[in-house]
Design a protein around this motif. Structure first.
Motif, short mmCIF file in Angstrom:
data_model
loop_
_atom_site.label_atom_id
_atom_site.label_comp_id
_atom_site.label_asym_id
_atom_site.label_seq_id
_atom_site.Cartn_x
_atom_site.Cartn_y
_atom_site.Cartn_z
N LEU A 15 -3.39 2.20 -2.08
CA LEU A 15 -4.65 1.99 -3.13
C LEU A 15 -5.06 3.40 -3.98
O LEU A 15 -5.02 3.58 -5.20
N GLY A 16 -5.04 4.60 -3.00
CA GLY A 16 -5.34 5.84 -3.61
C GLY A 16 -4.48 6.36 -4.78
O GLY A 16 -4.87 6.79 -5.86
N LEU A 28 5.98 1.80 -6.50
CA LEU A 28 5.12 1.75 -5.23
C LEU A 28 5.55 0.37 -4.65
O LEU A 28 6.00 0.06 -3.74
N LEU A 29 5.25 -0.45 -5.51
CA LEU A 29 5.50 -2.06 -5.12
C LEU A 29 6.66 -2.40 -4.80
O LEU A 29 7.04 -2.82 -3.86
N ALA A 30 7.85 -1.72 -5.62
CA ALA A 30 9.28 -1.94 -5.27
C ALA A 30 9.66 -1.69 -4.08
O ALA A 30 10.47 -2.17 -3.05
N GLU A 34 10.87 -3.90 -0.90
CA GLU A 34 11.83 -3.61 -0.19
C GLU A 34 11.61 -3.41 1.32
O GLU A 34 12.62 -4.19 2.06
N ASP A 35 10.60 -2.80 1.91
CA ASP A 35 10.61 -2.61 3.18
C ASP A 35 9.90 -3.83 3.92
O ASP A 35 10.45 -4.36 4.97
N PHE A 91 -3.05 -7.23 0.86
CA PHE A 91 -2.86 -6.07 -0.17
C PHE A 91 -2.16 -6.72 -1.28
O PHE A 91 -2.63 -6.53 -2.61
N LEU A 92 -0.95 -7.25 -0.92
CA LEU A 92 -0.24 -7.64 -2.17
C LEU A 92 -0.57 -8.93 -3.15
O LEU A 92 -0.65 -8.90 -4.09
#
Length: 829
Positions: A15-16, A28-30, A34-35, A91-92
């Motif tokens: 978030l930061g 970052l979302l990708a 993926e993880d 979060f998502l």
């Protein structure tokens, strides 16, 4: 790192970064997505195979006090697996809601992520603590379906179908209560079920506009809505077992309706097509003979579809062999194994020794470890009555080669069942078979096993013979009897590896030679002695291993069987009886241990102590003594005015912490024993048969009268269970006190949890009917099943149990029976 703490830190860092540099967001979302997908593929966290929730009858049952710390550890271990995924999901989900009108690329990432997650959910184990995560994913998926503008129509159709399938997969498992007593957790689950229901209703018309009428998908959604409503209702009852006015709390307006037979029939085909287990579990959730009949017809048409579902056999075969399944029985060669006690019932005459059924029963039994089947030794011995083809004999002899402890328990149990009377004068019809099996077992022992067998049985015979040597002293004074016991105890040599039959999970390393104590009896000579026992932390299986290592050490000259860390030592007192049939106590305590497993399975914080009783010969047995306990009548003899006064004198004033802890323990044990006493019909509940331990738990002993017999054949104790004014005084003094309300809640939850396992509890008793125990009548099983009120819904069953509590407290027969015991036996109350 994949822990609750590491993910919490990660979320704050992500978030930061996004706040400082919004351009990094898609990248970052990708990476996060993926993880996340890797955790699904690699079965990490909530997708881990460690997150299992087995039926209590598939795991080792224990004769031990309830342990809250063990339940807390189990709960924490599950929470640790689930929490990281739940945090990332939050979060998502919030990220999607905040940016759903943004980049189409981000939308595609969310779409890909949810599809992979939903596929992973379909194979989840259905742990009750994973309910929140499971349906949060469903809610997230419905949100993406509703607001995902970059998804084409075909993809929307596929996503909707995947969401429905993933949601329905939860209901392919047996119904789960919420694990543990965390009210915030249960409230979150109740709200979540209502939110899922609302989201499904909102998405439905939107979807119809996009795709036109798709009848199969509509029926699938109807099925899901029906199941979500049922789950919602169950959770509300669990959250508010006493409050009628809150039964519709958090409801979406359609809550609480019981589906009609027509509604169930309309969705059954869809359930069968979706997942055979789902169709089978519908019959568990909804009481409908028509539905069960329709599911059975489907099983008959296509049995191969259900071979991975053990619960389907109850529908397909039932309590006796039906005439219409002869051509289907070959599928049993591949069918998933049922629990051990159900497997043993297949040897009963009702199944007519069908070779396929018997082969299946053998395979199911052999599939379970000796640790699990060990619990059912009394039932396995009884099935020798019907063992025309010798399969049970073979199982016993083969299993005895793997476990000497199993072999010894079987031998003691067979010896105890060889005669119908305590004096060994009337042979049981089973005796010739028992003799054959015993001889074959002992003949098959290897040199080491034979030596262990001889040491153990020689040691135990010496211990029990003391009771016989006491008989000439029956009319003499207690000090003379005690002197005789101590004299005999000094003669006994403790050999390596020997153990008490009632304590197979530990070896005797010493005897307190001055602990001998004669017990009251008019014609018999029971006595009590105390032993030093070394226990292996590995349990029963560990004892077999410990013995093996002990024998190896004797051969190699090494000292000490195992390291100090592997073992611990305790003092254990035991009562040795001669001329007193203990088999009924064995069954009652076996049932209490089974209830203990059921309560543990839902994380219910109640307390029972199924101590061990082992019948070793006709009219002979050894009984473990409950530690640090005193009977209620002994308190009366010590001039204590009532239980409340005793608690105050022992733990301090009512507002003290020690008193509150003792009261909590009292409530937890009262609730468990009250429900069990009602279901098993324990009678003769005078104050000599009720104990109180040092921690404040109430404990029941002596189960000579249960099921369908009462003292003197007179049904004097008409109350469902014993609940007196002095017991209520300890629980706050009135029916409106907080502790009493908690007692009612725990009773209802214990009853609701038990109802799901009615058939398996009945199986334990059914297999003992041929033993001729006096507690059995022709209608025993029918009466036992009736007491579970399976025809009632969860809400109705909760109200039924609350009414039983009221009847018990207002019962005059309880007080009358206590007065009778005072007059006839001098037992105070």
């Amino acid at each position: 790192m994949f822990t609750k703490q590491s993910i919490k830190l990660g979320v704050s860092l992500w978030l930061g970064v996004i706040n400082e540099n919004p351009c990094m967001e898609p990248r970052l979302l990708a990476i996060i997505a993926e993880d996340w997908e890797k955790t699904v593929r690699n079965h990490v966290g909530v997708f881990s195979s460690k997150l299992q929730h087995l039926d209590p009858f598939y795991i080792k049952e224990e004769f031990a006090p309830s342990e809250k710390t063990a339940l807390m550890k189990k709960q924490q271990a599950a929470h640790n697996l689930i929490a990281p995924h739940l945090r990332i999901l939050q979060f998502l989900s919030s990220h999607f809601n905040a940016g759903r009108l943004g980049s189409p690329n981000s939308q595609r990432i969310f779409h890909k992520l949810i599809v992979g997650t939903l596929e992973g959910l379909k194979s989840s184990a259905g742990h009750p603590l994973a309910r929140e995560f499971h349906f949060q994913v469903i809610l997230f998926g419905l949100n993406i379906l509703r607001h995902g503008t970059s998804i084409d129509q075909a993809a929307r159709w596929r996503l909707k179908d995947t969401i429905l399938s993933a949601a329905l997969s939860w209901f392919s498992h047996p119904p789960r209560w919420s694990f543990g007593g965390n009210r915030l957790q249960i409230k979150a689950e109740v709200r979540l079920m209502a939110d899922v229901e609302s989201a499904l209703r909102v998405v439905s018309p939107l979807f119809a506009k996009c795709m036109g009428t798709l009848q199969s998908l509509a029926t699938k959604q109807d099925l899901l809505l029906m199941l979500v409503e049922d789950e919602h209702m169950r959770l509300v009852v669990w959250l508010y077992p006493l409050d009628h006015e809150k039964r519709h709390l958090f409801s979406s307006g359609h809550h609480g309706k019981v589906p009609s037979d027509a509604m169930l029939s309309s969705v059954l085909r869809t359930a069968w097509t979706e997942n055979t287990s789902l169709a089978v579990q519908l019959t568990v959730r909804f009481v409908s003979s028509k539905l069960t009949s329709e599911v059975r017809s489907m099983l008959l048409r296509s049995p191969i579809r259900a071979i991975a579902e053990p619960d389907a056999l109850h529908i397909l075969i039932g309590p006796s062999l039906p005439a219409d399944i002869s051509i289907h029985l070959k599928y049993l060669l591949y069918w998933a194994p049922v629990n051990p006690i159900t497997a043993v019932t297949f040897f009963l005459p009702e199944y007519r020794n069908d070779p396929f059924i018997i082969q299946y029963a053998m395979r199911a039994l052999e599939n379970h470890s000796v640790d699990v089947t060990f619990f059912y030794v009394p039932q396995i011995v009884q099935t020798l009555r019907y063992d025309v083809l010798g399969y049970v004999q073979r199982y016993i002899i083969e299993t005895a080669k793997f476990s000497q402890l199993f072999a010894h328990q079987i031998i003691w149990n067979m010896t105890a069942n060889a005669y119908k009377d305590e004096d060994s004068s009337i042979e049981d019809s089973l005796k010739p078979t028992l003799d054959v099996v015993k001889n074959r077992m002992t003949a098959s022992f290897s040199g080491t096993d034979q030596s262990f067998y001889e040491r153990e049985f020689s040691f135990f015979n010496e211990i029990t013979d003391i009771s016989g040597k006491l008989r000439p002293f029956i009319k003499k004074s207690k000090p003379e009897k005690k002197q005789k016991i101590e004299e005999e105890l000094r003669k006994i040599k403790v050999e390596v590896g020997v153990y008490l039959p009632s304590n197979p999970d530990g070896t005797v390393i010493g005897i307190d030679r001055k602990s001998g104590k004669p017990l009251q009896s008019h014609a018999k000579a029971p006595y009590m002695a105390t032993f030093r026992i070394k226990k292996n932390r590995g349990g029963m299986e560990g004892t077999d291993n410990m013995l093996e290592r002990t024998n190896q050490n004797k051969e190699t000259g090494r000292n000490g069987p195992v390291t100090q860390e592997d073992t611990y030592e305790v003092w254990q007192s035991a009562i040795f009886k001669v001329g007193d049939d203990c088999r009924q106590d064995v069954l009652a305590l076996q049932m209490i241990a089974a209830f203990r497993g059921i309560f543990n399975n839902v994380g219910l914080d109640v307390y029972v102590y199924p101590y061990r009783v082992t019948a070793t010969a006709p009219g002979c047995g050894v009984i473990d003594v409950l530690p640090n306990s005193i009977s209620r009548d002994m308190l009366g003899r010590e001039a204590v005015n009532g239980l409340y006064d005793y608690f105050v004198s022992k733990y301090g004033a009512e507002n003290s912490i020690r008193f509150q802890e003792a009261r909590n323990n009292f409530v937890k044990s009262m609730a468990a024993y009250s429900v069990i006493s009602y279901l098993l019909q324990f009678k003769d509940r005078h104050n000599g048969n009720i104990m109180v331990d040092d921690a404040g738990h109430i404990l029941h002993i002596d189960f000579g009268f249960c099921f369908d017999i009462a003292p003197g054949g007179v049904r004097f104790e008409r109350a469902p269970f014993k609940l007196t004014s002095e017991m209520v005084a300890v629980m706050g003094g009135s029916t409106s006190s907080q502790s009493y309300k908690w007692f009612e809640e725990l009773c209802i939850k214990a009853f609701l949890a038990s109802r799901q396992h009615t058939e398996k509890l009945c199986h334990i008793v059914v297999l003992m009917l041929g033993s001729g125990l006096p507690c059995f009548k022709p209608e025993t099983i029918a009466h036992l099943r009736q007491r579970f009120v399976l025809e009632k819904s969860e809400r109705e069953a909760a109200d039924f149990m609350r009414d039983l509590i009221k009847k018990s407290y207002s019962s005059y027969s309880t007080k009358g029976y206590d007065q009778f015991q005072l007059l006839t036996n001098g037992i105070p109350y």
